[in-house]
Design a protein around this motif. Structure first.
Motif, mmCIF file in Angstrom:
data_model
loop_
_atom_site.group_PDB
_atom_site.id
_atom_site.type_symbol
_atom_site.label_atom_id
_atom_site.label_comp_id
_atom_site.label_asym_id
_atom_site.label_seq_id
_atom_site.Cartn_x
_atom_site.Cartn_y
_atom_site.Cartn_z
ATOM 1 N N THR A 40 28.852 50.626 40.202
ATOM 2 C CA THR A 40 29.364 49.261 40.126
ATOM 3 C C THR A 40 28.225 48.251 40.045
ATOM 4 O O THR A 40 28.305 47.274 39.304
ATOM 5 C CB THR A 40 30.269 48.960 41.324
ATOM 6 O OG1 THR A 40 31.401 49.850 41.301
ATOM 7 C CG2 THR A 40 30.791 47.529 41.277
ATOM 8 N N SER A 61 38.886 45.095 37.566
ATOM 9 C CA SER A 61 39.034 46.073 38.638
ATOM 10 C C SER A 61 40.446 46.645 38.616
ATOM 11 O O SER A 61 41.428 45.910 38.459
ATOM 12 C CB SER A 61 38.763 45.420 39.995
ATOM 13 O OG SER A 61 39.007 46.338 41.035
ATOM 14 N N ILE A 63 41.332 48.872 41.172
ATOM 15 C CA ILE A 63 41.648 49.276 42.551
ATOM 16 C C ILE A 63 41.305 48.178 43.542
ATOM 17 O O ILE A 63 42.175 47.541 44.118
ATOM 18 C CB ILE A 63 40.934 50.593 42.928
ATOM 19 C CG1 ILE A 63 41.486 51.759 42.104
ATOM 20 C CG2 ILE A 63 41.123 50.893 44.421
ATOM 21 C CD1 ILE A 63 40.897 53.102 42.468
ATOM 22 N N GLN A 64 40.011 47.917 43.741
ATOM 23 C CA GLN A 64 39.620 46.971 44.781
ATOM 24 C C GLN A 64 39.641 45.537 44.261
ATOM 25 O O GLN A 64 39.675 45.291 43.052
ATOM 26 C CB GLN A 64 38.229 47.302 45.317
ATOM 27 C CG GLN A 64 37.085 46.963 44.371
ATOM 28 C CD GLN A 64 35.729 47.035 45.036
ATOM 29 O OE1 GLN A 64 35.606 47.289 46.221
ATOM 30 N NE2 GLN A 64 34.682 46.825 44.256
ATOM 31 N N ASP A 65 39.629 44.574 45.185
ATOM 32 C CA ASP A 65 39.534 43.171 44.844
ATOM 33 C C ASP A 65 38.188 42.941 44.143
ATOM 34 O O ASP A 65 37.135 43.250 44.695
ATOM 35 C CB ASP A 65 39.594 42.345 46.137
ATOM 36 C CG ASP A 65 39.576 40.847 45.883
ATOM 37 O OD1 ASP A 65 39.164 40.421 44.792
ATOM 38 O OD2 ASP A 65 39.952 40.098 46.795
ATOM 39 N N GLU A 68 35.098 41.531 45.853
ATOM 40 C CA GLU A 68 34.270 42.371 46.712
ATOM 41 C C GLU A 68 33.018 42.837 45.973
ATOM 42 O O GLU A 68 31.934 42.926 46.543
ATOM 43 C CB GLU A 68 35.078 43.573 47.214
ATOM 44 C CG GLU A 68 36.207 43.207 48.163
ATOM 45 C CD GLU A 68 35.714 42.484 49.404
ATOM 46 O OE1 GLU A 68 34.729 42.945 50.021
ATOM 47 O OE2 GLU A 68 36.305 41.434 49.749
ATOM 48 N N ASP A 93 41.846 41.305 38.533
ATOM 49 C CA ASP A 93 42.348 42.339 39.435
ATOM 50 C C ASP A 93 43.634 42.884 38.824
ATOM 51 O O ASP A 93 44.735 42.402 39.113
ATOM 52 C CB ASP A 93 42.615 41.722 40.814
ATOM 53 C CG ASP A 93 42.978 42.766 41.860
ATOM 54 O OD1 ASP A 93 42.979 43.964 41.523
ATOM 55 O OD2 ASP A 93 43.261 42.384 43.003
#
Length: 236
Positions: A40, A61, A63-65, A68, A93
């Motif tokens: 990442t 993304s 999956i995650q925010d 982050e 997102d």
């Protein structure tokens, strides 16, 4: 073969030199490796390099925010927050949206439709999709799976956006369809050597490029990832 002027920088010191000056614009590249290897961060370096040159870039993304990833990158390059704030670096997102729209999990087709909307509406030049492994095939037949993935990669290339697909790879001896369909594969390694964890990078594939093929030492510095000329086995 592309000239240096045709290529765009990865944004990582030492990496462009391994791939004849950089990436070929408009192609799709796979960044793969085990958890914690820097995938990442490599993607964020790539996007920041574009934003620094006044390009409009996007981090998608699944999956995650995505905020982050920005927070993690701020440790190395605080300008990432500025680019996100000025909309040169766009954050999407797609996970929650695609999970609501799909009967099960996001498919290649549903993700591509969203990516096409983003690329056309925002006129982006660089894109990171993280992680590719969040997408599942909508069919079981191996031949149909390969054809669906081929359509996905071809669809991305038709957009003319230089793309990083980030994928987990825990079995370094197993290659999947995406390794063969993309224009380049960069594998990150993270292993124990003499009681210390060592990072390394390897260019498995880079079409139309005379590239290095060995393992090179890669380090996290105060400014992020750096690729060294030395062997990772000499790092400790």
């Amino acid at each position: 073969m592309s000239t240096l002027q045709d290529r765009i920088s990865t944004g990582i010191p030492g990496l462009d030199e391994l791939i004849e000056g950089g990436l070929i614009p408009g192609k799709v590249y796979l960044i793969t490796g085990p958890p914690g290897s820097g995938k990442t961060t490599m993607g964020m370096h790539f996007l920041i390099e574009g934003a620094r040159k006044n390009e409009k870039v996007a981090y998608v993304s699944l999956i995650q925010d995505p905020h982050e990833a920005v927070k993690d990158m701020m440790r190395f390059d605080p300008s990432v927050q500025v680019y996100a704030g000025t909309k040169r670096l766009l954050l999407f997102d797609l996970g929650p949206v695609l999970w609501r729209e799909s009967a099960h999990v996001p498919t290649w087709r549903s993700v591509l439709l969203r990516i096409r909307e983003i690329a056309e509406d925002e006129k982006i030049s660089r894109l990171v999709i993280d992680p590719l492994t969040a997408i599942e095939f909508s069919m079981e037949n191996p031949a149909e799976k390969k054809a669906e993935l081929a359509r996905f990669v071809r669809g991305l290339e038709d957009l003319g956006v230089t793309t990083y697909l980030i994928a987990e790879m825990t079995d370094l001896n197993r290659y999947t369809e995406e390794h063969y369909l993309v224009s380049g594969v960069i594998m990150l390694h993270y292993f124990l050597l003499e009681k210390k964890m060592v990072r390394a990078i390897q260019i498995l594939k880079m079409r139309r490029t005379k590239h290095e093929t060995g393992l090179f030492r890669m380090e996290f510095t105060q400014r992020g990832l750096v690729v060294r000329k030395g062997s990772p086995f000499e790092a400790v």
